[in-house]
Design a protein around this motif. Sequence first.
Motif, PDB file in Angstrom:
ATOM      1  N   ASP A   1      25.853  31.303 -12.124  1.00  0.00           N
ATOM      2  CA  ASP A   1      26.731  30.310 -11.515  1.00  0.00           C
ATOM      3  C   ASP A   1      25.908  29.054 -11.199  1.00  0.00           C
TER       4      ASP A   1
ATOM      5  N   LYS B   1      26.424  26.731  -9.243  1.00  0.00           N
ATOM      6  CA  LYS B   1      26.464  26.337  -7.831  1.00  0.00           C
ATOM      7  C   LYS B   1      25.524  27.162  -6.949  1.00  0.00           C
TER       8      LYS B   1
ATOM      9  N   ASP C   1      30.224  25.197 -15.402  1.00  0.00           N
ATOM     10  CA  ASP C   1      30.341  26.073 -14.234  1.00  0.00           C
ATOM     11  C   ASP C   1      29.333  27.216 -14.268  1.00  0.00           C
TER      12      ASP C   1
ATOM     13  N   ILE D   1      37.015  27.393 -16.590  1.00  0.00           N
ATOM     14  CA  ILE D   1      35.563  27.304 -16.445  1.00  0.00           C
ATOM     15  C   ILE D   1      34.960  26.939 -17.798  1.00  0.00           C
TER      16      ILE D   1
END
Length: 393
Positions: free
Chosen positions: A191, A193, A167, A122
């Motif tokens: 995060d 995402k 990430d 990451i």
Amino acid sequence: MDFSISRETEELREEIRQFIKDYPPDEFPVQAADDFWGNGGYSYEYTRKMGEAGWLSLTWPEEWGGRGRTILDKMVVAEELAYCRAPHSFNLMLDGMSNHIITHGNDYLRKEILPKIAKGSIVFWLALSEPNAGSDLLALQTKAEDRGDVFVVNGQKIWSARAHMADYGYLITRTDPNVPRHKGLSMFIVDRKLPGITIEPIINLVGENYHNHVYFDNVEIPKEFLLGKKNEGFYQMLKGLEMDRFWARYQKPAICKRVLDDLIDYCKNNSRNGKPLYQNSVIRQKLAQTATEIETCRLVFYRMAWMLDQKVPIRHETAMGKTFADEMGQRLMDLAMEILGLDCQLEEGSKSAPFKGLFERWYLISRGHTIAGGTVEVMKDTIARMGLGLSKK
């Protein structure tokens, strides 16, 4: 203060040199080019290879899977990587984030995130600056509302370097608007995402997407990703900025030494007006001055490494190191332009571009180095206030 290199550290230097021989940097793909910080280009593959070999957790405590080595050991390793332009720029944020998680993180973050950092699987970005909160970060407006199991974040960040490639982010928000500015801030690991995060590119002078706008629209961050205590993020941020200014610049002397050696070699093998360049008295003096500056800068960072190893607080010292390193890099690129002449303005890919156009790119990029991470004007004011005792009042 002892700057002598121990036998164990010299053995470590030989170990990293062997690693570089075994895994030649030029053989690894690069997702983003070298930005002249000293960290080389951005390569997921090289980062993972370093993780496999244990280099990413070199200074961590052994209880968290590290080797327990010193910051000075880390500098020696970094110098070798920087000089050969190994593509390890992702490591910069990994160094800082792992320190923060070990120091301030809860058991969940340590167990969930640290192993991924150690493996190089990451990478991180900084989510600190905002459109109206740059040098004065206390003016930030991004808010995180505590709703039980999650914090709901709304706001905008800017100048988030390589956020589109990362990430996780290192995010600072305001969690209590009803207290003095420095008392209501909290830090999070976020995060990328998560739903509600939007990233838009900012194109730099060389036409690349280095920085970004990052928007948070009702982003729900689980409470486990709160870094440290709620409303105590200001003090973590200060320490984080000081460490960032150390980690982001401590390899600058090594990459500048590589550039200097390249210029010296060029002067030995090229002539102007029928006379070898190295015989030009002005060029000789400027090269000698640059060599002196590089060694001085190196010792400034060695002193800071020693202070960190001895648990001595670094305050204005990081501002000194950052200012010296950034301005030195700009002067070196100016010198490269003078020595190489008009051809140095040719871009990468041009047939006659010296050093494949690398210095043209670095010249443009280095203009922003005295702004990133705190402007040189703010850094010098920090030195005046905290180092020289010159209060503004």
